[in-house]
Design a protein around this motif. Structure first.
Motif, PDB file in Angstrom:
ATOM      1  N   UNK A 139       0.572  -1.646  -0.448  1.00 43.27           N
ATOM      2  CA  UNK A 139      -0.510  -0.558   0.074  1.00 43.27           C
ATOM      3  C   UNK A 139       0.619   1.118   0.074  1.00 43.27           C
ATOM      4  N   UNK A 140       1.873   1.315   0.430  1.00 38.57           N
ATOM      5  CA  UNK A 140       2.659   2.129   0.812  1.00 38.57           C
ATOM      6  C   UNK A 140       3.480   2.823  -0.373  1.00 38.57           C
ATOM      7  N   UNK A 141       3.081   2.117  -1.309  1.00 43.30           N
ATOM      8  CA  UNK A 141       4.607   1.898  -2.975  1.00 43.30           C
ATOM      9  C   UNK A 141       3.406   3.301  -3.886  1.00 43.30           C
ATOM     10  N   UNK A 142       1.522   2.242  -3.850  1.00 41.60           N
ATOM     11  CA  UNK A 142       0.573   2.513  -4.085  1.00 41.60           C
ATOM     12  C   UNK A 142       0.692   4.368  -3.575  1.00 41.60           C
ATOM     13  N   UNK A 143       1.089   5.034  -2.114  1.00 38.75           N
ATOM     14  CA  UNK A 143       0.577   5.718  -2.007  1.00 38.75           C
ATOM     15  C   UNK A 143       1.532   6.777  -2.778  1.00 38.75           C
ATOM     16  N   UNK A 144       3.253   6.261  -2.600  1.00 37.23           N
ATOM     17  CA  UNK A 144       4.448   7.370  -3.096  1.00 37.23           C
ATOM     18  C   UNK A 144       3.822   7.199  -5.064  1.00 37.23           C
ATOM     19  N   UNK A 145       2.833   5.943  -5.275  1.00 36.72           N
ATOM     20  CA  UNK A 145       2.836   6.300  -6.651  1.00 36.72           C
ATOM     21  C   UNK A 145       2.287   7.603  -6.842  1.00 36.72           C
ATOM     22  N   UNK A 146       0.884   7.993  -6.037  1.00 36.48           N
ATOM     23  CA  UNK A 146      -0.241   8.885  -5.565  1.00 36.48           C
ATOM     24  C   UNK A 146       0.856  10.011  -5.869  1.00 36.48           C
ATOM     25  N   UNK A 147       1.216  10.528  -4.458  1.00 38.02           N
ATOM     26  CA  UNK A 147       2.686  12.117  -4.523  1.00 38.02           C
ATOM     27  C   UNK A 147       3.332  12.332  -5.214  1.00 38.02           C
ATOM     28  N   UNK A 148       3.949  11.183  -6.303  1.00 33.91           N
ATOM     29  CA  UNK A 148       4.945  11.449  -6.907  1.00 33.91           C
ATOM     30  C   UNK A 148       3.933  11.717  -8.608  1.00 33.91           C
ATOM     31  N   UNK A 149       2.823  11.007  -8.572  1.00 36.09           N
ATOM     32  CA  UNK A 149       2.107  11.307 -10.282  1.00 36.09           C
ATOM     33  C   UNK A 149       1.448  12.281 -10.141  1.00 36.09           C
ATOM     34  N   UNK A 150       0.922  12.600  -8.343  1.00 38.23           N
ATOM     35  CA  UNK A 150      -0.580  13.927  -9.066  1.00 38.23           C
ATOM     36  C   UNK A 150      -0.022  14.567  -7.944  1.00 38.23           C
ATOM     37  N   UNK A 151       0.233  14.286  -6.377  1.00 35.54           N
ATOM     38  CA  UNK A 151       0.427  15.721  -5.390  1.00 35.54           C
ATOM     39  C   UNK A 151       1.770  16.579  -5.806  1.00 35.54           C
ATOM     40  N   UNK A 152       2.829  15.908  -6.338  1.00 34.91           N
ATOM     41  CA  UNK A 152       3.664  16.768  -6.610  1.00 34.91           C
ATOM     42  C   UNK A 152       3.712  17.952  -7.476  1.00 34.91           C
ATOM     43  N   UNK A 153       3.279  16.914  -8.960  1.00 31.03           N
ATOM     44  CA  UNK A 153       2.655  18.334 -10.041  1.00 31.03           C
ATOM     45  C   UNK A 153       2.132  19.024  -9.396  1.00 31.03           C
ATOM     46  N   UNK A 154       0.922  19.127  -8.843  1.00 33.21           N
ATOM     47  CA  UNK A 154      -0.257  19.704  -8.307  1.00 33.21           C
ATOM     48  C   UNK A 154       0.665  20.517  -7.709  1.00 33.21           C
ATOM     49  N   UNK A 155       1.664  20.548  -6.594  1.00 36.71           N
ATOM     50  CA  UNK A 155       2.423  21.465  -5.457  1.00 36.71           C
ATOM     51  C   UNK A 155       3.046  22.289  -6.041  1.00 36.71           C
ATOM     52  N   UNK A 156       3.745  21.440  -7.529  1.00 37.20           N
ATOM     53  CA  UNK A 156       4.811  22.769  -8.815  1.00 37.20           C
ATOM     54  C   UNK A 156       3.534  23.375  -8.636  1.00 37.20           C
ATOM     55  N   UNK A 157       2.663  22.894  -9.620  1.00 34.33           N
ATOM     56  CA  UNK A 157       2.053  24.304 -10.431  1.00 34.33           C
ATOM     57  C   UNK A 157       1.331  25.189  -8.721  1.00 34.33           C
ATOM     58  N   UNK A 158       0.954  25.022  -7.771  1.00 38.88           N
ATOM     59  CA  UNK A 158       1.038  25.854  -7.228  1.00 38.88           C
ATOM     60  C   UNK A 158       1.779  26.716  -6.706  1.00 38.88           C
ATOM     61  N   UNK A 159       3.273  25.904  -6.153  1.00 36.98           N
ATOM     62  CA  UNK A 159       3.858  27.029  -5.926  1.00 36.98           C
ATOM     63  C   UNK A 159       4.301  28.353  -7.090  1.00 36.98           C
TER      64      UNK A 159
END
Length: 218
Positions: free
Chosen positions: A134-154
């Motif tokens: 489950x952790x790797x699924x969570x890590x994949x979400x962070x890299x492919x969803x959360x990080x790009x959105x965070x990049x756009x916000x910053x």
């Protein structure tokens, strides 16, 4: 050696070279990811503590370049914007390349496994995806969803800050704005590529695509 044995040997050697290329590309991807993070941290530093950021960054650049004359920090910030664009592009290219290569590697493993009774040559396909944590699924979400959105916000906050600070008449403000639009466009296209590939897969292989979109080094 029979013709079939020769073909199998060539296929195995090609598989090994393909995997070696993947390892090199993973290191390249991680390097650019860290570079993007460092630049984003610098931008956040500039937003929340502007005076301290100017002092620290100016001293750091001056000491690195051996410059004693005063530096134009507005110009330096535009250079940082351009470096961020270059790093983001290289990072996105690396991730997309790796995803395409994982599809190809799975096909090679399928061809090689057909020559063996037991499960063999499944390192990057069924063996990797079996009982996926489950952790790797969570890590994949962070890299492919959360990080790009965070990049756009910053970068959205930073380009707004730049226009407020330098005004709309500044050439550097508009340069930063164009770089911002280039990064935003690249990020949106990256998200479309990554997630449209997932959507295009059948339910049975959806997990495979989700996990492959950002492999975690083991």
């Amino acid at each position: 050696m029979s013709s079939e044995d020769t073909k199998l040997q060539i296929l195995a050697e090609h598989y090994n070279s393909t995997y070696d290329t993947l390892v090199v590309k993973i290191k390249e991807r991680d390097k650019f990811f860290l570079l993007v993070l460092v630049i984003l941290i610098v931008k956040l530093f500039r937003i929340y503590t502007p005076e301290e950021a100017i002092l620290v960054l100016t001293q750091l650049i001056s000491s690195r370049l051996g410059v004693t004359a005063p530096l134009n920090f507005s110009f330096i910030e535009s250079v940082i914007w351009f470096c961020l664009l270059a790093a983001v592009l290289r990072y996105f290219q690396s991730v997309v390349y790796l995803e395409r290569q994982y599809d190809y590697t799975h096909k090679l493993e399928s061809q090689l496994s057909a020559h063996f009774e037991n499960s063999a040559f499944v390192r990057e396909s069924s063996a990797y995806l079996k009982n996926f944590p489950l952790f790797l699924n969570w890590a994949s979400f962070l890299y492919t969803v959360f990080f790009p959105i965070l990049l756009m916000v910053i970068i959205g906050c930073k380009v707004t800050y730049d226009f407020r600070l330098m005004g709309f008449k500044s050439l550097l403000s508009w340069f930063n704005g164009l770089v911002f639009l280039a990064i935003m466009t690249s990020t949106v296209l990256y998200l479309i590529v990554i997630h449209s590939r997932k959507q295009g897969k059948k339910a049975g292989s959806l997990k495979s695509m989700f996990c492959a979109s950002y492999r975690i080094k083991r």
